[in-house]
Design a protein around this motif. Structure first.
Motif, PDB file in Angstrom:
ATOM      1  N   ASP A  69      29.951  62.236  -8.231  1.00 22.21           N
ATOM      2  CA  ASP A  69      30.031  60.903  -8.835  1.00 22.21           C
ATOM      3  C   ASP A  69      30.249  59.831  -7.764  1.00 22.21           C
ATOM      4  O   ASP A  69      29.634  58.771  -7.797  1.00 22.21           O
ATOM      5  N   ASP A  70      31.151  60.133  -6.842  1.00 22.31           N
ATOM      6  CA  ASP A  70      31.407  59.188  -5.744  1.00 22.31           C
ATOM      7  C   ASP A  70      30.132  58.987  -4.943  1.00 22.31           C
ATOM      8  O   ASP A  70      29.770  57.880  -4.584  1.00 22.31           O
ATOM      9  N   HIS A  99      27.701  56.752  -6.656  1.00 22.94           N
ATOM     10  CA  HIS A  99      28.093  55.350  -6.540  1.00 22.94           C
ATOM     11  C   HIS A  99      27.715  54.801  -5.173  1.00 22.94           C
ATOM     12  O   HIS A  99      27.173  53.703  -5.047  1.00 22.94           O
ATOM     13  N   THR A 154      25.072  51.753  -4.075  1.00 20.34           N
ATOM     14  CA  THR A 154      25.655  50.537  -3.502  1.00 20.34           C
ATOM     15  C   THR A 154      25.092  50.183  -2.133  1.00 20.34           C
ATOM     16  O   THR A 154      24.841  49.026  -1.836  1.00 20.34           O
ATOM     17  N   VAL A 157      31.391  49.484  -0.806  1.00 18.22           N
ATOM     18  CA  VAL A 157      31.590  50.637  -1.695  1.00 18.22           C
ATOM     19  C   VAL A 157      32.847  50.448  -2.532  1.00 18.22           C
ATOM     20  O   VAL A 157      32.869  50.707  -3.737  1.00 18.22           O
ATOM     21  N   LEU A 158      33.914  49.960  -1.884  1.00 20.56           N
ATOM     22  CA  LEU A 158      35.178  49.775  -2.588  1.00 20.56           C
ATOM     23  C   LEU A 158      35.070  48.695  -3.649  1.00 20.56           C
ATOM     24  O   LEU A 158      35.742  48.763  -4.673  1.00 20.56           O
ATOM     25  N   GLY A 203      32.869  48.234  -5.779  1.00 20.66           N
ATOM     26  CA  GLY A 203      32.497  48.780  -7.079  1.00 20.66           C
ATOM     27  C   GLY A 203      33.355  49.961  -7.509  1.00 20.66           C
ATOM     28  O   GLY A 203      33.331  50.388  -8.652  1.00 20.66           O
ATOM     29  N   ARG A 204      34.105  50.532  -6.578  1.00 16.73           N
ATOM     30  CA  ARG A 204      34.857  51.737  -6.920  1.00 16.73           C
ATOM     31  C   ARG A 204      36.168  51.741  -6.145  1.00 16.73           C
ATOM     32  O   ARG A 204      36.350  52.517  -5.208  1.00 16.73           O
ATOM     33  N   GLN A 221      38.974  52.908  -6.594  1.00 16.37           N
ATOM     34  CA  GLN A 221      39.784  54.128  -6.544  1.00 16.37           C
ATOM     35  C   GLN A 221      39.466  54.987  -5.325  1.00 16.37           C
ATOM     36  O   GLN A 221      40.185  55.915  -5.010  1.00 16.37           O
ATOM     37  N   LEU A 222      38.372  54.681  -4.605  1.00 18.36           N
ATOM     38  CA  LEU A 222      38.053  55.442  -3.400  1.00 18.36           C
ATOM     39  C   LEU A 222      38.866  54.994  -2.195  1.00 18.36           C
ATOM     40  O   LEU A 222      38.725  55.538  -1.102  1.00 18.36           O
TER      41      LEU A 222
END
Lengths: 407, 78
Positions: free
Chosen positions: A362-363, A366, A370, A391-392, A394-395, A397-398
């Motif tokens: 999933d990561d 993403h 991106t 990247v961060l 949109g996500r 939690q990474l």
């Protein structure tokens, strides 16, 4: 005639890209060099994807003759687990897929042309010591008695096995976590666009990737590398991975362009993808190339690093021979050069590898949605900040995983 | 080790990649000539070679003190 009564000024163990480069540059400077290789054929068997980037080779002033090249490469196509592709083509992404047999032979021939002596089917059995110091190498031709050859400087360019370097106290044994176990077929026919293709995904290749490296005449090296600590021969429940050959066969069976192609060559190999050795030199001995674990932790490529290290080691070895100073302090000048560059870049790539290991599919999806190829370019140069921020965005939690890249 | 282990390698399937020799901490496998040679007296049954091998050709036979005690199939693979 070598100085001070020695048989040679230097003995190089291994006639691969690193060993032949050191030998050529020593011989060019008038030094007496012996290169030994335990294989019967220089360059054979091929245990390599055969890819080489143009940037480093041009920087070294090497001009590849056409018979060592299988096909020129214009860039890369990187494919995520959901099939999303990023194509990356620029003048910085040029390179070749080589014919390693011809390439390795060519480098060894250049060394001989400069005056080096090369002996194949000759295996280094042990180091020879005099008064506790390395004084040469004990070697044997198969089936015959071992004999000693003296030299004040021994260069281990032994590749993955590195037995002699191990005997000299270098920590060359590899652990499973820091190697990829790989399988590869040379297949035909495969239509391509002169791009190397890389396929990622934890189901496709856990902690690794599948590659398709095009070769001439519609051939391609189709291979896989997976973290050796993840390879399991019996499928245990909840544990990912199977043998690399099984995963590669699966990939091919599911790829419409490959499933009916012929296989011309079938082989496997193991490559270091961890940190380089913690030291490359000691009194009277230097370790270069894959033997020193100088391999890119992200893509497992070692040819360019081997050539580069060979140039640096030869420069210092030449001076050592001229001054008669083979102390580890003198030889360390090669290591110092290497650690500054390309060492720092390799360190960043190792960091990147460890971060990517903790990504789920999933990561990955993403990330592939991106970033674009200019971001990939930055990342491969070690300039992580921009792409990480993207990247961060949109996500978020990474952040835990990606923080290591920007601290 | 000490005579209770035999390492067999299916040389027909071996790709001579020296992956086994690269990971063995004890020097129990080495490429000599064009074949992997085994030194079972140095083997400690750590299993690293089996995990590293991409061709899946290595087997460890435990409790085997002598070549004669191996199954016939395995005796061809020393």
């Amino acid at each position: 005639m070598a100085k001070n009564g020695y048989d040679y000024d230097a003995i190089v163990i291994g006639a691969g890209p690193a060993g032949s480069t050191v030998a050529r540059l020593l011989a060019q400077n008038g030094k007496d060099v012996l290169v030994i290789d335990k294989r019967k054929d220089v360059g054979s068997p091929v245990r390599c994807g055969e890819g080489l980037g143009e940037r480093e080779v041009v920087a070294m002033g090497l001009e590849l003759p056409k018979e060592v090249i299988s096909t020129p490469i214009l860039g890369a196509k990187v494919v995520g687990p959901n099939g999303k592709e990023i194509v990356w083509k620029s003048k910085d992404t040029h390179g070749w897929v080589l014919e390693r047999k011809m390439f390795d032979k060519w480098l060894a021939e250049l060394a001989v042309h400069e005056g080096a002596e090369v002996k194949v089917y000759t295996r280094a059995v042990d180091l020879v010591k005099k008064d506790g110091k390395i004084d040469g190498v004990r070697m044997e031709k198969y089936g015959k008695d071992a004999y000693d050859v003296s030299a004040p400087l021994v260069i281990s360019a032994e590749g993955m096995e590195a037995h002699i370097a191990r005997k000299a106290g270098f920590k060359t044994v590899h652990n499973l976590y820091d190697v990829d176990t790989c399988y590869q077929y040379e297949m035909q026919e495969y239509e391509h666009e002169n791009l190397i293709e890389l396929y990622f995904g934890n189901e496709i290749a856990p902690r690794g990737y599948v590659w398709i490296f095009p070769k001439k005449d519609k051939k391609a090296n189709v291979g896989i590398g997976i973290g050796a600590n993840l390879a399991k021969w019996k499928k245990n429940s909840g544990i990912m991975g199977a043998g690399p050959k099984i995963l590669l066969d699966d990939f091919i069976a599911n790829n419409p362009k490959l499933k009916d192609a012929s296989t011309l060559v079938d082989f496997g190999g193991v490559i270091s993808v961890g940190a380089p050795l913690d030291k490359f030199v000691d009194d009277n001995i230097m370790v270069v190339g894959t033997a020193a674990k100088q391999v890119d932790p992200i893509h497992g490529g070692g040819i360019a690093l081997a050539l580069e290290a060979g140039v640096m080691a030869a420069k210092v070895a030449n001076e050592a021979i001229e001054k008669g100073d083979f102390s580890k302090q003198k030889l360390y000048e090669y290591e110092k050069m290497w650690r500054a560059d390309p060492g720092k870049k390799v360190e960043k790539r190792l960091l990147l590898r460890k971060v990517l290991e903790n990504m789920s599919d999933d990561d990955f999806k993403h990330i592939f949605n991106t970033i674009t190829y200019p971001d990939l370019d930055l990342v491969m140069q070690g300039k992580f900040a921009g792409p990480v921020a993207k990247v961060l965005g949109g996500r978020p939690q990474l952040v835990g995983v990606l923080r290591a890249l920007i601290s | 080790m000490q005579g209770d282990l035999m390492i067999t390698i299916d040389h027909a399937g071996c790709v001579i990649c020296v992956g086994c020799a690269s990971v063995c901490p004890f020097g129990a496998v080495e490429l000599i000539g064009t074949r992997i040679k085994t030194y079972p007296e140095k083997c400690t049954d750590c299993g690293l070679c089996i995990k590293a091998c991409p061709a899946n050709v290595i087997t460890l036979h435990k409790g085997v003190k002598d070549v004669k005690d191996l199954p016939a199939e395995a005796r061809k693979k020393l």
